[in-house]
Motif scaffolding. Structure first.
Motif, short mmCIF file in Angstrom:
data_model
loop_
_atom_site.label_atom_id
_atom_site.label_comp_id
_atom_site.label_asym_id
_atom_site.label_seq_id
_atom_site.Cartn_x
_atom_site.Cartn_y
_atom_site.Cartn_z
N VAL A 1 -6.22 2.89 -3.18
CA VAL A 1 -5.32 2.02 -2.42
C VAL A 1 -6.12 1.10 -1.50
CG1 VAL A 1 -3.49 2.00 -0.68
CG2 VAL A 1 -3.41 3.65 -2.56
N ALA B 1 0.83 -1.21 0.00
CA ALA B 1 0.00 0.00 0.00
C ALA B 1 0.86 1.25 0.00
CB ALA B 1 -0.93 -0.01 1.22
N PHE C 1 -0.94 3.90 3.36
CA PHE C 1 -1.25 5.20 2.74
C PHE C 1 -0.50 6.32 3.46
CE2 PHE C 1 -3.85 9.06 2.62
CZ PHE C 1 -3.90 9.29 1.25
N THR D 1 0.75 3.90 -2.95
CA THR D 1 0.43 5.30 -2.64
C THR D 1 1.51 6.22 -3.15
OG1 THR D 1 -0.81 4.65 -0.66
CG2 THR D 1 -0.04 6.92 -0.77
N ALA E 1 -3.79 -1.02 4.19
CA ALA E 1 -3.96 0.10 3.26
C ALA E 1 -3.89 1.43 3.99
CB ALA E 1 -5.30 -0.02 2.54
#
Length: 381
Positions: free
Chosen positions: A350, A47, A321, A51, A317
């Motif tokens: 994401v 993730a 992120f 990102t 996630a």
């Protein structure tokens, strides 16, 4: 029993089931912390990379487009059959661009120096050229009437000692003062530039070319070209292919590199999650066998396992992120010396992508879960 009482009992039963379901999820993660942490770490890395790559792609694409605009025009308008453009042409171009770019007019003639040598003289709007051609190396821009911007190769011909000089065109002489020099390594080095007002009053020749630096991607620039062709029918609209093709090539390679890196990391994370979920199934065969023996349906067990995978993806996630935004900002500072603006619109992508990866990775473990036979497992076989 009344209708309200039945609804109340049903809601309490649903709440208790939901609470138990959540407790089972938390207990599964706590009891198998090692596997859970390894899978979570893989999803956080995936993730974070996704990102960072998406933020960089969106932000770098905008930065590269702005940088390419510094290299001059990507569209040129010229009068058909070498004719001058109509007086309204520049205002129509500005109206069409609507703030999405900058345009500058140019008019060219061949004049004579005081000793009779031919030299190219151009009329333009210096304020617009400053924005359009930022790559020009200019010592000083003209600020007053009858001042000239002289190319470095033209300077020895007209003003070796940087003194005022005369130019003649069709019997009319113009007295000029050099304000500064321009150097580009191209044809501009051999020209003399005047303001449009001085040029037109001296030669009577109107601009025949408008150079345009339009912002946006290739399709947006093509749309601007079509609008310009419709707005000014007497002009021929051409792309500057070196700029447009170079921009498309750089953006294409940047896109391919970022997406390939993100895809590779995500694939690696998916394999790690798959191995973790497979281990979960084998470690918890007895638990699932007991649940089946107590009457749990295949649908309930599959939903429980999918919920574990989705929770893993969502948690990874969100953490990834936040880390990815920091990584993108660091890369922007280190490589582009400019901040990379966090794009909150990347979060849903994401989040959904991470959950999709974990759910896809759970397909094979779920198929193995269906094969669990309570009688066989509970007998210890």
């Amino acid at each position: 029993m009344s209708h309200q009482a039945r609804d109340l009992a049903a809601s309490r039963a649903h709440a208790s089931h939901t609470s138990m379901f959540l407790r089972m999820l938390v207990r599964a993660a706590v009891l198998r912390r090692g596997r859970a942490v390894s899978a979570l770490f893989a999803m956080v890395v995936a993730a974070a990379v996704a990102t960072a790559m998406l933020n960089l792609y969106i932000d770098v694409q905008a930065k590269l487009q702005r940088e390419f605009r510094n290299y001059g025009a990507n569209i040129i308008l010229v009068g058909k059959n070498s004719a001058s453009l109509p007086a309204y042409a520049l205002s129509r171009v500005d109206l069409t661009l609507a703030g999405r770019g900058i345009a500058a007019p140019f008019a060219l003639v061949v004049a004579r120096t005081s000793d009779g040598q031919p030299i190219v003289v151009a009329g333009t709007d210096f304020d617009r050229v400053k924005q359009l051609d930022r790559w020009w190396s200019v010592s000083a821009w003209p600020t007053s009437p009858k001042q000239a911007l002289v190319g470095v190769r033209a300077l020895p011909l007209v003003s070796p000692k940087n003194q005022p000089f005369d130019l003649t065109f069709q019997g009319r002489t113009l007295h000029l003062t050099p304000a500064g020099t321009v150097q580009t390594g191209a044809a501009e080095d051999s020209r003399i530039y005047l303001s449009v007002a001085d040029f037109v009053s001296w030669t009577g020749v109107q601009p025949s070319t408008i150079e345009v630096a339009a912002g946006g991607n290739a399709s947006e620039v093509a749309g601007v070209m079509n609008q310009l062709a419709q707005a000014i029918p007497s002009a021929e609209v051409r792309p500057v292919r070196q700029i447009m093709e170079g921009e498309a090539r750089v953006l294409g390679k940047t896109r391919a590199t970022l997406l390939a890196a993100a895809a590779l990391i995500i694939l690696t994370a998916a394999l790690c999650v798959l191995s973790t979920l497979m281990g979960w199934v084998f470690d918890r065969r007895r638990d699932f066998a007991i649940m089946k023996a107590l009457g749990a349906s295949e649908r309930l067990l599959n939903g429980f396992f999918a919920a574990e995978a989705a929770a893993l993806g969502a948690t990874g996630a969100i953490i990834g992120f936040l880390l990815g935004i920091g990584i993108a900002a660091w890369i922007g500072r280190a490589n582009f010396h400019a901040p990379v603006v966090p794009r909150l619109g990347v979060l849903p992508i994401v989040l959904l992508g991470s959950m999709a990866v974990t759910l896809i990775s759970a397909i094979l473990p779920i198929s193995l879960l269906r094969r669990v036979q309570p009688a066989v497992i509970l007998r210890g076989e």
